[in-house]
Motif scaffolding. Structure first.
Motif, PDB file in Angstrom:
ATOM      1  N   VAL A 165      49.961  33.035  45.835  1.00  0.00           N
ATOM      2  CA  VAL A 165      48.457  32.595  46.047  1.00  0.00           C
ATOM      3  C   VAL A 165      48.108  32.625  44.515  1.00  0.00           C
ATOM      4  N   SER A 166      46.798  32.157  44.432  1.00  0.00           N
ATOM      5  CA  SER A 166      46.219  31.822  43.163  1.00  0.00           C
ATOM      6  C   SER A 166      45.805  33.263  42.303  1.00  0.00           C
ATOM      7  N   VAL A 167      45.640  33.303  40.963  1.00  0.00           N
ATOM      8  CA  VAL A 167      45.307  34.458  40.400  1.00  0.00           C
ATOM      9  C   VAL A 167      43.886  35.027  41.048  1.00  0.00           C
ATOM     10  N   LYS A 168      43.137  34.140  41.213  1.00  0.00           N
ATOM     11  CA  LYS A 168      41.700  34.682  41.753  1.00  0.00           C
ATOM     12  C   LYS A 168      41.815  35.348  43.100  1.00  0.00           C
ATOM     13  N   ASP A 169      42.563  34.775  44.015  1.00  0.00           N
ATOM     14  CA  ASP A 169      42.818  35.190  45.291  1.00  0.00           C
ATOM     15  C   ASP A 169      43.598  36.428  45.368  1.00  0.00           C
ATOM     16  N   ALA A 170      44.747  36.498  44.339  1.00  0.00           N
ATOM     17  CA  ALA A 170      45.344  38.004  44.368  1.00  0.00           C
ATOM     18  C   ALA A 170      44.449  38.837  43.798  1.00  0.00           C
ATOM     19  N   TRP A 171      43.471  38.733  42.952  1.00  0.00           N
ATOM     20  CA  TRP A 171      42.502  39.828  42.226  1.00  0.00           C
ATOM     21  C   TRP A 171      41.751  40.000  43.775  1.00  0.00           C
ATOM     22  N   LEU A 172      41.068  38.885  44.354  1.00  0.00           N
ATOM     23  CA  LEU A 172      40.099  39.404  45.551  1.00  0.00           C
ATOM     24  C   LEU A 172      40.825  40.293  46.433  1.00  0.00           C
ATOM     25  N   LEU A 173      41.730  39.801  46.837  1.00  0.00           N
ATOM     26  CA  LEU A 173      42.743  40.821  47.923  1.00  0.00           C
ATOM     27  C   LEU A 173      43.196  41.990  47.610  1.00  0.00           C
TER      28      LEU A 173
ATOM     29  N   LYS B 250      40.451  26.675  53.080  1.00  0.00           N
ATOM     30  CA  LYS B 250      40.803  27.373  51.866  1.00  0.00           C
ATOM     31  C   LYS B 250      39.653  28.140  51.251  1.00  0.00           C
ATOM     32  N   GLN B 251      38.756  27.258  50.984  1.00  0.00           N
ATOM     33  CA  GLN B 251      37.368  27.569  50.361  1.00  0.00           C
ATOM     34  C   GLN B 251      36.569  28.622  51.310  1.00  0.00           C
ATOM     35  N   ALA B 252      36.821  28.182  52.453  1.00  0.00           N
ATOM     36  CA  ALA B 252      35.812  28.959  53.361  1.00  0.00           C
ATOM     37  C   ALA B 252      36.492  30.292  53.562  1.00  0.00           C
ATOM     38  N   LEU B 253      37.695  30.388  53.934  1.00  0.00           N
ATOM     39  CA  LEU B 253      38.491  31.674  54.086  1.00  0.00           C
ATOM     40  C   LEU B 253      38.205  32.653  52.653  1.00  0.00           C
ATOM     41  N   ARG B 254      38.385  32.056  51.475  1.00  0.00           N
ATOM     42  CA  ARG B 254      38.199  32.763  50.213  1.00  0.00           C
ATOM     43  C   ARG B 254      36.656  33.218  50.247  1.00  0.00           C
ATOM     44  N   GLY B 255      35.892  32.525  50.687  1.00  0.00           N
ATOM     45  CA  GLY B 255      34.293  33.041  50.723  1.00  0.00           C
ATOM     46  C   GLY B 255      33.918  34.125  51.651  1.00  0.00           C
ATOM     47  N   PHE B 256      34.758  33.660  52.577  1.00  0.00           N
ATOM     48  CA  PHE B 256      34.582  34.995  53.891  1.00  0.00           C
ATOM     49  C   PHE B 256      35.052  36.167  53.519  1.00  0.00           C
ATOM     50  N   ALA B 257      36.367  36.146  52.862  1.00  0.00           N
ATOM     51  CA  ALA B 257      37.044  37.372  52.450  1.00  0.00           C
ATOM     52  C   ALA B 257      36.308  37.993  51.184  1.00  0.00           C
TER      53      ALA B 257
END
Length: 466
Positions: free
Chosen positions: A135-143, A438-445
């Motif tokens: 996944v992207s760097v931002k998503d990896a840090w977020l999770l 993808k944007q919606a899931l990222r925002g929700f997470a």
């Protein structure tokens, strides 16, 4: 060895987030030290009673404090066979500091272990998401931040117990296994033995997860007789034999001595009571005997009786009486993820009821939302061998805690052993959905992660400053 050590080098692009995460941990540890330092710093002849009776954060036991203060196992050696030995260098360090400073420095030493394990769990999980799941760097840090927003993962990073050590070993195993799967490599015998010994040495049941990772990574090669004998059967037999030797050598003599001392004390008290009763008048003697008989035959009423499957051997730790559905709702996916405001960080063995409900319906909304995200991620990543392997990890834990009922009254304490499956699954849902979703899931997470950090952080800080 150089290749192994290189994994622990913090890369340039990781330093900012690693520093920020470490700063958060330092703040929490500073609060914990401030709360207990005045109790735990004075030198004592015996440390165990002081630590166990004065440390109150949920059901966590500050056994590492005791181990490095006065050299004794502390942990149940059948469940944590090597953990106390891993702390031996810190025991020597603490003895030296005691001699130099005149105070017990255990409360200052153990945080270094906790922060090290927490930081590298955070980094290895980030790398797992970025390099293996991709996944992207931002998503990896977020999770990665989501993982530590869970109540009993955050607490595991703070309290002096073994759970963050276990989480570190499990995430490291996942990362190494993930890299090998991606490169189509296999675990060799030495790698398997080392991972098993360290992981099982900290918590024996987690050793099965190392073998599960090796099975998914090596596939048919796992069953080659040399590998199966030398990397699986022999290490398992050795560590089990070592458990029995440790128990016979260090624990059994102490237990026998305690039982003998208790029996002698009870005998003396009984004799003393008989003498006192004999000195009273017949009327008072009769009345006193009646009262004493009632006291002798009346046992303290337990708030919640635990019924094991069988009262002997390892099955004495099981539980068939605690309700499963409410436990799943309020403790497994409730307390383990977001603290209850009532009885916050209370100990179920002291004053906290087994089942506590949330005051607000929004806490249940958060719980259901997180489970829906998890379910979506499981579906999106259903063909991933990595995710299938982690599901097997989770099934092992649930079979132990929900099936057999081992530690079920405090099931939330074990959250660090399995909670990584949730953000890992969400990573697959983000990866496999199209851009708008993808944007919606990222925002929700992101919203859920922010809420959990705020909610759990506030309740934890509020407890530590009291």
């Amino acid at each position: 060895m150089k290749k192994l050590l290189s994994l622990f080098a913090i890369r340039r692009d990781e330093r900012l987030m690693a520093g920020f995460f470490t700063l958060i941990l330092i703040v929490f540890h500073a609060l914990l030290i401030a709360k207990y330092a005045h109790i735990f710093m004075p030198l004592k002849r015996f440390y165990w009673p002081s630590f166990i009776h004065n440390f109150h954060i949920s059901g966590f036991d500050p056994i590492p404090y005791s181990i490095i203060s006065y050299w004794e196992p502390g942990y149940n050696l059948y469940r944590h066979p090597l953990l106390w030995l891993f702390y031996y260098p810190l025991y020597l360090l603490n003895q030296g500091l005691m001699a130099l400073t005149g105070v017990n420095c255990a409360i200052f030493i153990i945080p270094f272990v906790q922060i090290f394990c927490s930081l590298y769990t955070f980094l290895f999980f980030y790398r797992l998401l970025k390099e293996v799941v991709q996944v992207s760097v931002k998503d990896a840090w977020l999770l990665s931040f989501m993982l530590f927003s869970f109540a009993y993962v955050l607490l595991a990073a703070i309290v002096p117990d073994h759970f963050i050590n276990s989480l570190f070993c499990l995430v490291f195993t996942l990362y190494v296994a993930g890299l090998k799967m991606k490169a189509q490599n296999t675990f060799n015998k030495l790698e398997t033995v080392l991972l098993f010994v360290v992981t099982a040495g900290i918590s024996l049941n987690n050793g099965l997860k190392v073998f599960t990772a090796a099975l998914f990574t090596n596939k048919r090669k796992f069953f080659q007789w040399r590998y199966l004998l030398l990397a699986v059967i022999l290490p398992s037999a050795i560590i089990w034999g070592f458990c029995k030797w440790e128990y016979a050598q260090f624990v059994h003599p102490v237990e026998m001595a305690k039982k003998k001392a208790q029996a002698e004390k009870a005998k003396k008290e009984k004799q003393k009571m008989l003498v006192m009763n004999a000195q009273k008048t017949k009327k008072n003697n009769t009345k006193a005997n009646t009262i004493n008989a009632k006291k002798a035959t009346t046992t303290p009423k337990k708030k919640e009786e635990v019924v094991p499957i069988y009262a002997r051997s390892f099955l004495r730790w099981t539980d068939i009486s605690t309700p499963r559905l409410t436990t799943i709702t309020e403790n497994l996916f409730g307390e383990g993820i977001q603290l209850h405001s009532d009885y916050a960080l209370g100990d179920v063995l002291v004053s906290r009821p087994t089942i506590v409900t949330y005051k607000s319906v929004w806490n249940y909304v958060v719980e259901v939302s997180l489970l829906l995200l998890w379910g979506l991620g499981l579906w999106c990543g259903r063909r991933s061998k990595l995710l299938q392997m982690v599901v097997c990890f989770w099934v092992l834990d649930m079979g132990l805690h929900l099936g057999l009922g081992f530690g079920i009254r405090e099931i939330y304490i074990m959250t660090a052993h399995w909670a990584y499956i949730i953000p890992l699954s969400i990573a697959f849902s983000i990866k496999h959905t199209t851009k708008p979703y993808k944007q919606a899931l990222r925002g929700f997470a992101f919203v859920l992660t922010l809420f959990l950090w705020a909610w759990n952080g506030f309740l934890t800080v509020n407890y530590l400053v009291q």
